[in-house]
Enzyme design. Structure first.
Site, mmCIF file in Angstrom:
data_model
loop_
_atom_site.group_PDB
_atom_site.id
_atom_site.type_symbol
_atom_site.label_atom_id
_atom_site.label_comp_id
_atom_site.label_asym_id
_atom_site.label_seq_id
_atom_site.Cartn_x
_atom_site.Cartn_y
_atom_site.Cartn_z
ATOM 1 N N LYS A 276 0.836 -1.198 0.000
ATOM 2 C CA LYS A 276 0.000 0.000 0.000
ATOM 3 C C LYS A 276 0.873 1.251 0.000
ATOM 4 C CE LYS A 276 -4.032 -1.708 2.548
ATOM 5 N NZ LYS A 276 -5.027 -1.485 1.503
ATOM 6 N N ARG B 212 -10.589 -11.332 1.604
ATOM 7 C CA ARG B 212 -11.401 -12.404 1.015
ATOM 8 C C ARG B 212 -10.670 -13.752 1.065
ATOM 9 N NH1 ARG B 212 -11.658 -9.020 -4.501
ATOM 10 N NH2 ARG B 212 -11.336 -7.356 -2.984
#
Ligand code: BES
Ligand code: MN
Ligand code: ZN
Length: 499
Positions: free
Chosen positions: A280, A354
């Protein structure tokens, strides 16, 4: 802080402060009128001078009002005369505690629960007041130095909620439940706010075990070896880049009938999300300590329902690990085999939520659930879609979606129903595995939900994307405790339905 329900005249309270409401155009509530009478028009005079206009959530603190036994009287604006909305009631209550936080007030008699709020009853007003007050006096100073802790004013100590009828069973029970809920919310906030070097997967597992001990629940913690045996290749793939060992926490609150199928809550517990090799950007990366707020909301909900002794069977499943870049971390292009047998091409290691949730969803099958709800700070795209007001709700079962939406409305912790149409599924196609872990920029929160839906086919399932609601950024940075209110309300409604 201590809470109680009392009744009595506003001017007769020997206490630090009495809180009463006034409407716009100088109209007084019953208790304000009662003080006004005892003080020979003192309040009416103050209003006439224009020091207070009665606008919603405005406040004016008065000292030593003649004819009253309290040290202070706080006037709180309620807006236009008539029944105010649920949200405005909450705002007025919060305004009253905010106004008192800068004073020496410790003990308060609050009369705002006497006013008309929508179609709500006294029990509702009591519970909202207790919860809103607990919420607004919340402070996180666990990591501050000793001096800073001591310098803080000790703040409100006692709240008396005033009603015409103080020993009504329903309102007493409602207060008890509100305090249980507030304790759950407070735990969720604390866990979220703790720094990621303290709140590790091991720390969360210890918290769960502790809670099980306190409340007589069962807690089981699966270690890496156990998960390997179960074939949780997707979850373990994310965990392999961190020196912190992953944990799969399984909590059980078995207070329903023996043969009652449980509700399963699954919470994303990434204790820090760097993005992994798909690193990130640096700005605000500290906020990725909040990537375990789904897990924290499951633990908080368990605390709330345990304190309430809610007669229901509930299972909590928390997959927790860190997402770190490392020589051993998963790479973009890696293919992982999930516990379900389906293979996943990792195109972006930052879509890790996920990957841990899918194995937890497969694990949930063994409990033969009546419904499974997962809670996750899953996508930045959900923040773009809904901002910070509503959580995103996705479900493979409309009736379940409706239940959750209703609970959110009732608890003032709203969610918004998003589509989960098959039209979106092809965005997850992969040339090298059964699916890819990302679906492109378009509809990012929906394709994330589509990914999860492939692991939740065997039961009624809903997914709450809380990326925009679990914490606040900026000057007020901190966990919100959402969606513990929604979840607790949902479970309470299930109990009512089963009766
Ligand atoms: N934890 C983040 C989601 C997130 C980001 C929540 C910012 C709140 C604020 C999640 O693991 C993530 O990184 N998602 C990616 C998915 C993308 C790579 C498909 C995202 O939203 O950018
Ligand atoms: Mn991520
Ligand atoms: Zn994440």
């Amino acid at each position: 802080m201590e809470f109680s329900i009392k009744s009595g005249k506003a001017e007769k309270q020997r206490i630090d402060c009495v809180v009463v409401g006034v409407y716009e155009s100088a109209k007084l509530t019953d208790s304000a009128a009662s003080i006004d009478k005892a003080s020979k028009g003192f309040i009416a005079n103050v209003l006439k001078r224009g020091d207070m206009d009665g606008k919603l959530a405005s406040t004016l603190l008065l000292q030593s009002v003649p004819g009253t036994d309290s040290e202070r009287v706080l006037l709180v604006g309620l807006g236009k005369e008539g029944a105010i909305s649920e949200k405005d009631y909450r705002k007025a209550v919060i305004a009253s505690t905010k106004a008192l936080s800068k004073t020496g007030t410790k003990d308060v008699a609050n009369f705002l629960a006497e006013i008309k709020v929508g179609k709500q009853d006294a029990a509702w007003k009591v519970s909202q007041m207790a919860e809103a007050v607990r919420d607004s006096v919340y402070r996180f100073d666990a990591m501050k130095g000793k001096k800073d802790k001591k310098d803080k004013k000790s703040g409100l100590m006692k709240l008396e909620i005033h009603l015409a009828d103080s020993d009504n069973k329903a309102t007493q029970e409602s207060l008890r439940q509100a305090l249980a809920l507030a304790a759950g919310i407070s735990l969720t906030k604390d866990l979220g706010n703790l720094p990621p070097n303290v709140c590790t997967p091991t720390y969360l597992a210890d918290q769960a075990k502790q809670m099980a001990k306190t409340y007589g629940l069962t807690a089981q913690v699966l270690e890496r070896d156990d998960m390997q045996k179960l074939g949780m290749g997707s979850f373990l793939g994310v965990a392999q880049g961190s020196v912190q060992p992953p944990k799969l926490i399984v909590l059980q609150h078995n207070k329903g009938k023996k043969d009652q199928k449980p509700v399963v809550l699954v919470g994303k517990g990434i204790t820090f999300d760097t993005g992994g090799i798909s690193l990130k950007p640096g700005a605000e990366m500290d906020e990725m300590k909040y990537d375990m707020c789904g897990a924290a909301s499951v633990l908080g909900t368990f605390k709330a329902i345990a304190e309430m002794d809610l007669p229901l069977n509930v299972v909590g499943i928390i997959p927790t690990c860190e997402n770190m870049p490392d020589g051993n971390a998963i790479r973009p292009g890696d293919v992982l085999t999930s516990m379900s047998g389906q293979t996943i091409e990792v195109l972006n290691t930052d879509a890790e939520g996920r990957l841990i949730l899918c194995d937890a969803l497969t694990y949930a099958e063994r409990f033969e659930p009546s419904a499974v709800v997962d809670i996750a700070t899953l996508t930045g795209a959900c923040v773009i879609a809904l901002g910070h007001h509503a959580s995103g709700l996705f479900s493979n079962q409309d009736a379940l979606a409706k239940e959750l939406l209703k609970a959110g409305e009732e608890a003032l912790d709203r969610a918004w129903h998003m589509p989960l149409w098959d039209d979106y599924q092809p965005q997850l196609d992969s040339n090298f595995a059964d699916m890819a872990n990302i679906g492109g920029r378009a509809a990012g929160s929906i394709t994330a939900a589509c990914f999860l839906s492939r692991f939740a086919k065997k039961y009624d399932w809903a997914h709450l994307d809380i990326a925009g609601t679990a914490w606040k950024s900026g000057k007020e940075k901190g966990a919100t405790g959402r969606p513990v209110s929604l979840l607790t309300q949902f479970l309470k409604n299930r109990v009512a339905k089963s009766k």
